[in-house]
Design an enzyme around this catalytic site. Structure first.
Site, PDB file in Angstrom:
ATOM      1  N   ASN A 157      21.853  36.490  39.671  1.00 20.71           N
ATOM      2  CA  ASN A 157      22.282  37.872  39.893  1.00 20.71           C
ATOM      3  C   ASN A 157      21.167  38.854  39.598  1.00 20.71           C
ATOM      4  O   ASN A 157      21.375  40.049  39.579  1.00 20.71           O
ATOM      5  CB  ASN A 157      23.555  38.211  39.109  1.00 20.71           C
ATOM      6  CG  ASN A 157      23.338  38.120  37.617  1.00 20.71           C
ATOM      7  OD1 ASN A 157      22.236  37.872  37.140  1.00 20.71           O
ATOM      8  ND2 ASN A 157      24.394  38.341  36.879  1.00 20.71           N
ATOM      9  N   ASP A 186      17.838  32.590  20.422  1.00 19.99           N
ATOM     10  CA  ASP A 186      18.463  33.617  19.588  1.00 19.99           C
ATOM     11  C   ASP A 186      19.972  33.652  19.768  1.00 19.99           C
ATOM     12  O   ASP A 186      20.633  34.609  19.383  1.00 19.99           O
ATOM     13  CB  ASP A 186      17.833  34.996  19.851  1.00 19.99           C
ATOM     14  CG  ASP A 186      18.088  35.475  21.269  1.00 19.99           C
ATOM     15  OD1 ASP A 186      18.703  34.724  22.046  1.00 19.99           O
ATOM     16  OD2 ASP A 186      17.666  36.592  21.590  1.00 19.99           O
ATOM     17  N   HIS A 235      18.091  38.203  33.340  1.00 21.06           N
ATOM     18  CA  HIS A 235      18.559  37.240  32.359  1.00 21.06           C
ATOM     19  C   HIS A 235      19.194  36.066  33.058  1.00 21.06           C
ATOM     20  O   HIS A 235      19.796  36.205  34.110  1.00 21.06           O
ATOM     21  CB  HIS A 235      19.630  37.867  31.455  1.00 21.06           C
ATOM     22  CG  HIS A 235      19.059  38.704  30.379  1.00 21.06           C
ATOM     23  ND1 HIS A 235      18.735  40.022  30.587  1.00 21.06           N
ATOM     24  CD2 HIS A 235      18.727  38.420  29.111  1.00 21.06           C
ATOM     25  CE1 HIS A 235      18.236  40.498  29.470  1.00 21.06           C
ATOM     26  NE2 HIS A 235      18.218  39.562  28.559  1.00 21.06           N
ATOM     27  N   GLU A 238      24.530  31.013  35.480  1.00 21.14           N
ATOM     28  CA  GLU A 238      23.424  30.850  36.405  1.00 21.14           C
ATOM     29  C   GLU A 238      22.740  29.520  36.145  1.00 21.14           C
ATOM     30  O   GLU A 238      22.359  28.801  37.052  1.00 21.14           O
ATOM     31  CB  GLU A 238      22.413  31.990  36.232  1.00 21.14           C
ATOM     32  CG  GLU A 238      22.944  33.305  36.731  1.00 21.14           C
ATOM     33  CD  GLU A 238      21.985  34.446  36.448  1.00 21.14           C
ATOM     34  OE1 GLU A 238      21.166  34.302  35.530  1.00 21.14           O
ATOM     35  OE2 GLU A 238      22.093  35.460  37.125  1.00 21.14           O
ATOM     36  N   ASP A 264      18.269  28.725  24.366  1.00 22.73           N
ATOM     37  CA  ASP A 264      18.728  30.042  23.937  1.00 22.73           C
ATOM     38  C   ASP A 264      18.474  30.209  22.442  1.00 22.73           C
ATOM     39  O   ASP A 264      19.372  30.119  21.615  1.00 22.73           O
ATOM     40  CB  ASP A 264      20.223  30.160  24.263  1.00 22.73           C
ATOM     41  CG  ASP A 264      20.823  31.460  23.773  1.00 22.73           C
ATOM     42  OD1 ASP A 264      20.057  32.414  23.500  1.00 22.73           O
ATOM     43  OD2 ASP A 264      22.046  31.511  23.654  1.00 22.73           O
ATOM     44  N   ASP A 323      19.395  39.932  37.187  1.00 22.85           N
ATOM     45  CA  ASP A 323      19.414  40.998  36.191  1.00 22.85           C
ATOM     46  C   ASP A 323      18.387  40.747  35.093  1.00 22.85           C
ATOM     47  O   ASP A 323      18.447  41.334  34.039  1.00 22.85           O
ATOM     48  CB  ASP A 323      20.827  41.138  35.586  1.00 22.85           C
ATOM     49  CG  ASP A 323      21.254  39.865  34.871  1.00 22.85           C
ATOM     50  OD1 ASP A 323      20.516  38.845  34.980  1.00 22.85           O
ATOM     51  OD2 ASP A 323      22.305  39.861  34.239  1.00 22.85           O
ATOM     52  N   SER A 340      22.080  34.168  22.055  1.00 23.17           N
ATOM     53  CA  SER A 340      22.725  35.357  22.618  1.00 23.17           C
ATOM     54  C   SER A 340      23.650  35.016  23.762  1.00 23.17           C
ATOM     55  O   SER A 340      24.383  35.860  24.255  1.00 23.17           O
ATOM     56  CB  SER A 340      21.651  36.330  23.103  1.00 23.17           C
ATOM     57  OG  SER A 340      20.854  35.672  24.068  1.00 23.17           O
ATOM     58  N   HIS A 396      13.378  10.922  52.768  1.00 23.64           N
ATOM     59  CA  HIS A 396      14.761  11.185  52.376  1.00 23.64           C
ATOM     60  C   HIS A 396      15.475   9.951  51.852  1.00 23.64           C
ATOM     61  O   HIS A 396      16.607  10.037  51.385  1.00 23.64           O
ATOM     62  CB  HIS A 396      15.551  11.776  53.553  1.00 23.64           C
ATOM     63  CG  HIS A 396      15.336  13.242  53.690  1.00 23.64           C
ATOM     64  ND1 HIS A 396      16.171  14.182  53.123  1.00 23.64           N
ATOM     65  CD2 HIS A 396      14.366  13.945  54.312  1.00 23.64           C
ATOM     66  CE1 HIS A 396      15.717  15.388  53.404  1.00 23.64           C
ATOM     67  NE2 HIS A 396      14.628  15.282  54.122  1.00 23.64           N
ATOM     68  N   HIS A 435       6.512   6.874  58.337  1.00 19.28           N
ATOM     69  CA  HIS A 435       7.334   8.072  58.400  1.00 19.28           C
ATOM     70  C   HIS A 435       6.530   9.375  58.424  1.00 19.28           C
ATOM     71  O   HIS A 435       6.738  10.222  59.269  1.00 19.28           O
ATOM     72  CB  HIS A 435       8.317   8.120  57.236  1.00 19.28           C
ATOM     73  CG  HIS A 435       9.178   9.336  57.265  1.00 19.28           C
ATOM     74  ND1 HIS A 435      10.202   9.509  58.169  1.00 19.28           N
ATOM     75  CD2 HIS A 435       9.142  10.472  56.545  1.00 19.28           C
ATOM     76  CE1 HIS A 435      10.759  10.691  57.982  1.00 19.28           C
ATOM     77  NE2 HIS A 435      10.138  11.294  56.992  1.00 19.28           N
TER      78      HIS A 435
END
EC number: 3.1.3.16
Lengths: 163, 753
Positions: free
Chosen positions: B707, B667, B711, B716, B665, B709, B669, B241, B292
């Site tokens: 979510n 295309d 996509h 997100e 992305d 879906d 969209s 860590h 460690h």
């Protein structure tokens, strides 16, 4: 008819096998299909059975190696445990039976047992508790104000907690 | 029936028998209850562990992805290039200017209103104890003193060897603490229990001082302060860590930025340095090795003694460091601004040296002139031809940038003209660890012992290995050691011996997963080097809870975490459920539920045991899986479901990240479909010889698709970087980001791949 019954049985047995394997694996720390013999009781009980200490002792003898190693192997455990589940042996104790047991100990029918009484019964009768078991039970069961266990409430609480 | 006496005896006997039976019944019932509690406790433990380790893997994967993106995307415009350099640059500086920067703490003004401790160096014991007192009173150390302390700490650490040697001749007693708890109460607690460090009482803190708590900064201050006050008696080992990449995920970075709004970045930067100068191990009397994680079958203490440990900035990634460095160096050079400061990517060691060869490029970039901001997906291109093409076009770009910047970078022209075949030769001046050196350090910091013999890769953590008792034995024999002390793993009792008592795991953070989850322990060694363990559970509350209550609390916490995980895999679960529902009735058996969940989550948990906690018992053992999934969602969306973040420091660069989103992305969209994501990734990997399976790609994509879906929309994507502040979620997040100039040049029609 027999064929269908056999199929149904196979499915049930397969399901039992998966359950038993899961429970076993929780305690299989070295991932080598063995568990410490001292954990067998926990495994059997978590699979829904409620044996007495004596019955447990006999079971362990059945699944142990000829020369006890302190470990139980899964291959030996599985068939024995499957049989137990199929035969529905060592069924858990229904709430009302448990209540009656407390009432037997509470001869004066007061609705409670004092701490000392509980200790006496649990450590001197039946299959006595170890000190650790006794302390643990007391910590949850005894109402500190009255220094007693109101067993009806206690049972209700424990049963809810189970679910 | 008989005489009165015999009746009395008979009924007395009956009474005794009834009493006996009643007691036996109660005991029988109680023992079963306890057994079930124990089983629940074990299952809870498995849940926490499997989620924690799965989380570590996720982080590695996501980091890998963005590293590769950085490696292999060539920006087509100045804006994009700038963005990329900013994205992965934390304005780090080369060695000399770094030191100057640090001593700039002197320029930081401390207001008179500041009531916290004021440190002066060299530190005295009083200062150290004053720090403890101040933190106990919830005061915060001023950034100036933080930086000052870090600067002094680094000066001290640089003198230390990789493997610190300690002797019990000087101090009679050495206390070793494992993973700390990041609450300031922790070291205070230890010192109260065991005593302050002194010449007679040495301390070794075995890594993992930060993360997973709210006072990591304060812990570090205390540990560093004591190290400066008692340099011979206070020793720190690096843990996994002590790594800025890990800190991004597990909360330390966030803590620093929250506490130090103005100087946080500087503090983090300085800490990066300090961390990589922490010693790797401590050796007591040449007999007891403290590190460690663990060891591996290739662990070579002589090599470890010799490497330049500060080269290992982060153990999270090393593979493509070479390529990245060169690329970023080029970009960094090209982007040099008029100020004297030169951004060097954070993952580079402090160095101003140039790479010896031009960028290592891949074929797909050849198309970049046609598709400005997107990475073409697919097409069989001739690797070499494209490499050449691309290389030349990049060189052109660089040249253009240099001219724009108005600066001449010495040596760069020569570098650029060298052939690709030298791409792999290591630059002499560039301080990079070799693959072997990196591996040695990762093994030490990440490995775990196992019961079986041998040595295999630690797939659960994603780094280091699992080492067996034979590996331990081999190592101990080779270097004439008596035993190992390590930390890294949480143990219910705070410690655990294994490998025939040759390996001791010591874990000092009690209540690690949740209040009541485990005890903590530390170990004391005297001149005889016999380990003496001290256990504790540092929380008043747990001592008053019954076992049952303790287990319930921890269990609730574990189940909550598990439900979150289930939710995060909703689409996987749905497809697995459907496999068991051939007739499309909407129902599956509970047994199938368990099988499906394991296929989807791969956590190795006892699902049948956990089922009653996760699924409402239904009549006739069937489950309506769709409504079950819906209920999961309802529960999760009501509270913040994003657990940990990656690359958190990028939160200030939202707009830049929008750019990279739109790079993918293709295309335009406003969404990246999982498929686009996968394709892009596949393309990258096929050209880069990246060894990641389809499954991993899918997992990666899914872990971003919150979510569920199918996509990934910009939110997100950004959420994956914890960029969207909670308040923004209610605001304008659904808006599609505006096109930048870079994007508009020569866009192809969507779906042209």
């Amino acid at each position: 008819m027999t064929k269908e019954r056999n199929q149904a049985l196979e499915i049930i047995v397969a399901e039992f096998h998966k359950k038993i394997k899961e429970a076993f694996e929780v305690f299989d720390h070295e991932s080598n299909n063995t568990v410490d013999v001292r954990e067998i009781g926990t495994i059997i009980r978590s699979l829904g059975c409620c044996p007495t200490e004596g019955e447990l002792h006999d079971l362990i003898a059945e699944v142990e190696e000829e020369e006890p190693t302190g470990y139980i192997r899964f291959e030996k455990f599985l068939p024995v445990m499957t049989e137990i589940l199929l035969e529905r042996r060592y069924r858990p104790i229904p709430e009302d039976v448990l209540l009656r047991a407390f009432e037997v100990l509470d001869s004066a029918k007061r609705g409670f047992l004092t701490k000392d009484e509980l200790i006496k019964y649990m450590t001197e009768e039946g299959e006595p508790f170890s000190q650790e078991e006794m302390e643990e039970m007391l910590s949850a069961a005894i109402d500190p104000e009255s220094n007693s266990i109101h067993y009806k409430d206690y049972i209700t609480m424990m049963v809810i907690d189970e679910n | 029936m008989g005489s009165g006496t015999s009746t009395r005896h008979h009924s007395a006997f009956q009474n005794a028998e009834r009493t006996f039976k009643a007691a036996a019944l109660i005991q029988r019932w109680y023992r079963r209850y306890v057994a079930r509690l124990e089983m629940r406790r074990r299952c809870t433990w498995s849940i926490f562990q499997s989620i924690e380790y799965a989380g570590q893997q996720d982080q590695v994967k996501l980091h890998d992805f963005f590293s590769y993106l950085m490696d292999h995307f060539i920006p087509s415009s100045h804006n994009q290039r700038e963005f990329l350099t900013h994205m992965f640059t934390e304005d780090r500086f080369a060695q000399d200017s770094e030191m100057e920067k640090c001593s700039d703490y002197e320029s930081i003004e401390v207001p008179d209103s500041y009531t916290g401790p004021r440190l002066s160096f060299p530190l005295l014991p009083d200062h150290a104890t004053a720090l403890i007192e101040a933190f106990r009173l919830k005061q915060q150390l001023h950034a100036r003193y933080v930086l000052n302390l870090l600067y002094e700490t680094k000066k001290h650490l640089v003198q230390l060897p990789n493997i610190n040697r300690v002797s019990t001749c000087y101090s009679e007693e050495i206390t070793v603490c494992g993973k700390s708890r990041s609450e300031v109460a922790f070291p205070i607690f230890i010192y109260i229990l065991n005593g302050l460090p002194s010449p007679e009482r040495s301390y070794v803190f075995n890594g993992d001082f930060v993360d997973r708590g709210k006072d990591s900064v304060e812990i570090l201050m205390i540990l560093f302060a004591f190290m400066l006050v008692y340099p011979k008696e206070f020793h720190l080992n690096r843990g996994n860590h002590e790594d800025h990449m890990v800190n991004l995920r597990y909360g330390f970075t966030k803590e620093v930025m929250n506490k130090y709004k103005i100087h946080g970045k500087e503090i983090l930067r300085t800490l990066q340095d300090v961390f990589c100068w922490l010693p790797l191990a401590t050796l007591i009397d040449e007999k007891v090795l403290i590190l460690h994680g663990g060891v591996s079958d290739i662990t070579d203490l002589e090599l470890l003694d010799k490497i330049e440990r500060n080269k290992i900035v982060s153990t999270m990634r090393c593979k493509t460091r070479r390529k990245k460095e060169k690329q970023m160096e080029e970009k960094g050079k090209a982007n040099r601004k008029s100020s004297a400061q030169e951004p060097i990517p954070w993952f580079l060691p402090q160095s101003r040296s140039l790479p010896s060869s031009p960028l290592r490029l891949s074929s797909y970039k050849a198309h970049k002139t046609n598709r400005s901001s997107s990475i073409p997906c697919g097409g069989c291109l001739d690797g070499r031809e494209l490499s050449r093409q691309v290389r030349s076009s990049v060189e052109l770009e660089l040249e253009r940038c240099r001219q724009q910047a108005g600066l001449l970078v010495t040596g760069q022209k020569e570098e650029a003209s060298r052939s690709a075949s030298e791409a792999d030769s290591e630059a002499g001046e560039l301080q990079k660890p070799t693959q072997e050196e990196w591996r040695q350090v990762v093994d030490i910091l990440w490995s775990d012992p196992m019961a079986q013999e041998g040595c295999k890769a630690n797939t659960i953590r994603g780094g280091g290995c699992y080492f067996g008792p034979d590996v331990t034995q081999q190592l101990l024999q080779k270097y004439n050691l008596r035993f190992l002390i390590r930390s890294h793993e949480c143990k219910p009792e705070g410690y655990e011996f294994c490998h025939n008592r040759k390996v001791l795991t010591i874990f000092s953070a009690s209540n690690y997963y949740e209040v009541g989850s485990n005890r903590g322990a530390y170990v004391k060694l005297g001149p005889a080097l016999t380990p003496h363990i001290v256990q504790y559970q540092a929380n008043k509350v747990t001592n008053t809870l019954t076992m049952r209550q303790r287990i319930s609390r921890v269990e609730e916490s574990a189940l909550r975490a598990l439900r979150e995980k289930l939710f995060a895999h909703s689409s996987d679960l749905l497809s697995e459920f459907k496999k068991h529902d051939a007739d499309k009735v909407g129902l599956i058996t509970l047994s199938d539920w368990a099988a499906a969940v394991e296929s989807a989550l791969h956590l190795g948990l006892p699902w049948r045991m956990l089922r009653s906690q996760l699924v409402n018992s239904s009549a006739d053992n069937m489950l309506e899986y769709k409504s079950w999934l819906k209920n999961l969602a309802k529960e999760q969306l009501s509270h913040e479901n994003i657990q940990s973040s990656l690359l958190e420091t990028l939160y200030r660069n939202r707009s830049n990240l929008e750019t990279i989103f739109r790079i993918i992305d293709s295309d335009h969209s406003g969404f990246i479909s999982l498929d686009e994501f996968r394709q892009t990734w596949k393309l990258l990997s096929s050209h880069m010889n990246i060894d990641i399976t389809d499954d991993c790609i899918c997992d990666l994509a899914r872990s971003i698709d919150f979510n569920k879906d199918g996509h990934i929309d910009i939110n997100e994507f950004l959420e994956a970087f914890r960029l969207v502040e909670k308040s923004c979620l209610e605001g304008d997040t659904s808006e599609c980001p505006q096109a930048t100039n870079a994007k508009d040049s020569g866009c192809n029609s969507p779906g042209a791949c």
